[in-house]
Enzyme design. Structure first.
Site, PDB file in Angstrom:
ATOM      1  N   TYR A 143      -7.364 -28.228 -14.369  1.00  0.00           N
ATOM      2  CA  TYR A 143      -7.590 -26.688 -14.788  1.00  0.00           C
ATOM      3  C   TYR A 143      -6.491 -25.999 -15.189  1.00  0.00           C
ATOM      4  CZ  TYR A 143     -12.180 -27.593 -12.431  1.00  0.00           C
ATOM      5  OH  TYR A 143     -13.382 -27.862 -11.972  1.00  0.00           O
ATOM      6  N   LYS A 192      -9.377 -40.918  -8.144  1.00  0.00           N
ATOM      7  CA  LYS A 192      -9.934 -42.127  -8.970  1.00  0.00           C
ATOM      8  C   LYS A 192      -8.944 -42.957  -9.562  1.00  0.00           C
ATOM      9  CE  LYS A 192     -13.626 -43.262 -11.463  1.00  0.00           C
ATOM     10  NZ  LYS A 192     -14.839 -44.162 -10.900  1.00  0.00           N
ATOM     11  N   ASP A 224     -16.576 -41.056  -7.152  1.00  0.00           N
ATOM     12  CA  ASP A 224     -17.820 -41.330  -7.402  1.00  0.00           C
ATOM     13  C   ASP A 224     -18.341 -41.881  -6.095  1.00  0.00           C
ATOM     14  OD1 ASP A 224     -16.062 -43.482  -7.811  1.00  0.00           O
ATOM     15  OD2 ASP A 224     -17.078 -44.487  -9.186  1.00  0.00           O
ATOM     16  N   ASP A 248     -13.416 -29.215  -6.601  1.00  0.00           N
ATOM     17  CA  ASP A 248     -14.522 -28.100  -6.951  1.00  0.00           C
ATOM     18  C   ASP A 248     -15.852 -28.562  -7.009  1.00  0.00           C
ATOM     19  OD1 ASP A 248     -15.559 -25.987  -8.371  1.00  0.00           O
ATOM     20  OD2 ASP A 248     -14.845 -26.483 -10.394  1.00  0.00           O
ATOM     21  N   ASP A 252     -18.639 -28.085  -3.600  1.00  0.00           N
ATOM     22  CA  ASP A 252     -20.292 -27.546  -3.905  1.00  0.00           C
ATOM     23  C   ASP A 252     -21.265 -28.504  -3.452  1.00  0.00           C
ATOM     24  OD1 ASP A 252     -19.348 -25.067  -4.995  1.00  0.00           O
ATOM     25  OD2 ASP A 252     -20.386 -25.447  -6.721  1.00  0.00           O
TER      26      ASP A 252
END
Ligand code: NAD
Length: 356
Positions: A143, A192, A224, A248, A252
């Site tokens: 980001y 990852k 994942d 992020d 959620d």
């Protein structure tokens, strides 16, 4: 002189209503546990744009920096949706996080017993209880990395960069290990590393930091797999630490497992003590001013503030217990179920104070 100085950023929409209830509860906790709080208000978001032309006035940053902690309601609303990106309310939100150096975002995902049916996940999968803490790195990674547009094989293309320094990974890992030490001493680091070089450095660094925390059981999951495990068996997690982008998304997902958006608190920390506390929901313009907003996420944010910034763990526990007790009988409309008593935002604040 008061023991603590708190800056209130009430913001827009339901922000002022919910922050007022949380202040009431904080004052009540002070009476009961023997501390006093002095408040200062400052503008952020749409209300700041209306008053000063910018979403984050310098005075707001100065007031926040001069306080022990900050309590934020929510910002934004349709009135400011057509402004250019850099002077929209959300720019104020990103700006204040940067200006205060808030690099660690803590998002608890907790289901209060009486609200179990609000979760979209079956009871038997949730098991006895759900209490996950996601620690998300907030000021680095993709980001904030370099990005751009270019042409590849005659095609317009775009690129973003994920990059972390060892120092950035170490400091977020330490926040997560310290939290794990105060909870069930179990930490899952999510990356990852089978594909990304930045994730391989993340994993190496977290393992290095773990040597300072021999009591914490550390495991690693690919992002994942973590996304799947959160819905397959959420009870396996205690503290999760991960990068900005993975955090992020996963935070959620974990919030949805807990069910109701009006119940979820968060903290963003700058280091050992100073933090900004806020509900995860937005300014809910559709119900602003109707007096029916659920103030519990903000009240629970105050509990987090007491625990992580003000060293008042007992007061934090008491607020959480009071919320659980009130939920057995009383509900705001967003979490209403048959057989319960429906109450307003203000009544909910009063009930939590009484239960304290
Ligand atoms: P939202 O979270 O404001 O609302 C989503 C839905 O949940 C709405 O139906 C709303 O009524 C309901 N809701 C949210 N909080 C509630 C509460 N405490 N009690 C009862 N119901 C509640 O999200 P949105 O509608 O996508 O965004 C509205 C505005 O908020 C936008 O301007 C957005 O940019 C802003 N926003 C701000 C923040 C923040 O300040 N941190 C976060 C998200 C969105």
């Amino acid at each position: 002189m008061a023991d603590y100085k708190i800056t209130l950023l009430k913001g827009d929409g339901i922000g002022p209503e919910i922050v007022n209830q949380a202040v009431k509860v904080l004052d009540k906790a002070g009476e009961k546990f023997g501390f006093s709080v002095e408040y200062d208000e400052a503008l952020l978001g749409g209300c700041a744009i209306d008053a000063t032309g910018v979403p984050l006035p310098d005075e707001t940053v100065a007031k926040c920096k001069a306080s022990d902690s900050v309590l934020l309601g929510a910002v934004g609303g349709p009135k400011w949706d057509t402004l250019p990106g850099n002077i929209r309310p959300e720019a104020g939100l990103l700006g204040i996080r940067g200006a205060l150096g808030l690099f660690a975002n803590l998002r608890p995902s907790v289901i209060f017993g009486p609200l179990k049916s609000a979760s979209p996940i079956k009871d038997e999968i949730i098991g006895g209880n759900l209490d996950i803490m996601i620690v998300r790195e907030l000021t680095g990674g993709i980001y904030f990395g370099e990005r751009g547009r270019k042409e590849v094989d005659g095609q317009p293309a775009a690129w973003d960069t994920e990059m972390y320094t060892v120092a950035e990974i170490e400091r977020i890992a330490r926040v997560a290990f310290d939290l794990a030490m105060k909870r069930n001493k179990k930490l899952t680091s999510v990356d990852k590393a089978n594909v990304l070089e930045s994730s391989r450095l993340w994993r190496e660094t977290v393992i290095k930091v773990s040597k300072d925390y021999p009591e914490v059981e550390l495991n690693h999951l690919y992002v994942d797999n973590c996304a799947m495990q959160l819905v397959r068996n959420p009870g396996q997690f205690d503290v999760i630490v991960t990068s900005n982008i993975f955090g992020d998304i996963l935070s959620d997902e974990a919030s949805m497992i807990a069910g109701s958006i009006g119940m979820l608190a968060s903290a963003s920390l700058a280091g050992e003590k100073f933090g900004l506390y806020e509900p995860i929901h937005g300014s809910a313009p559709d119900i602003a001013g109707l007096g029916i907003a659920n103030p519990l996420a903000t009240i629970l944010s105050v509990a987090m503030m007491l625990r992580y910034s003000l060293d008042q763990g007992k007061a934090a526990d008491a607020i959480e217990a009071a919320v659980a007790k009130v939920l057995e009988t009383y509900r705001t409309p967003d979490i209403y179920e048959d057989g319960m008593t429906k109450v307003s935002c203000e009544e909910m604040g009063d009930l939590v104070c009484k239960a304290l």
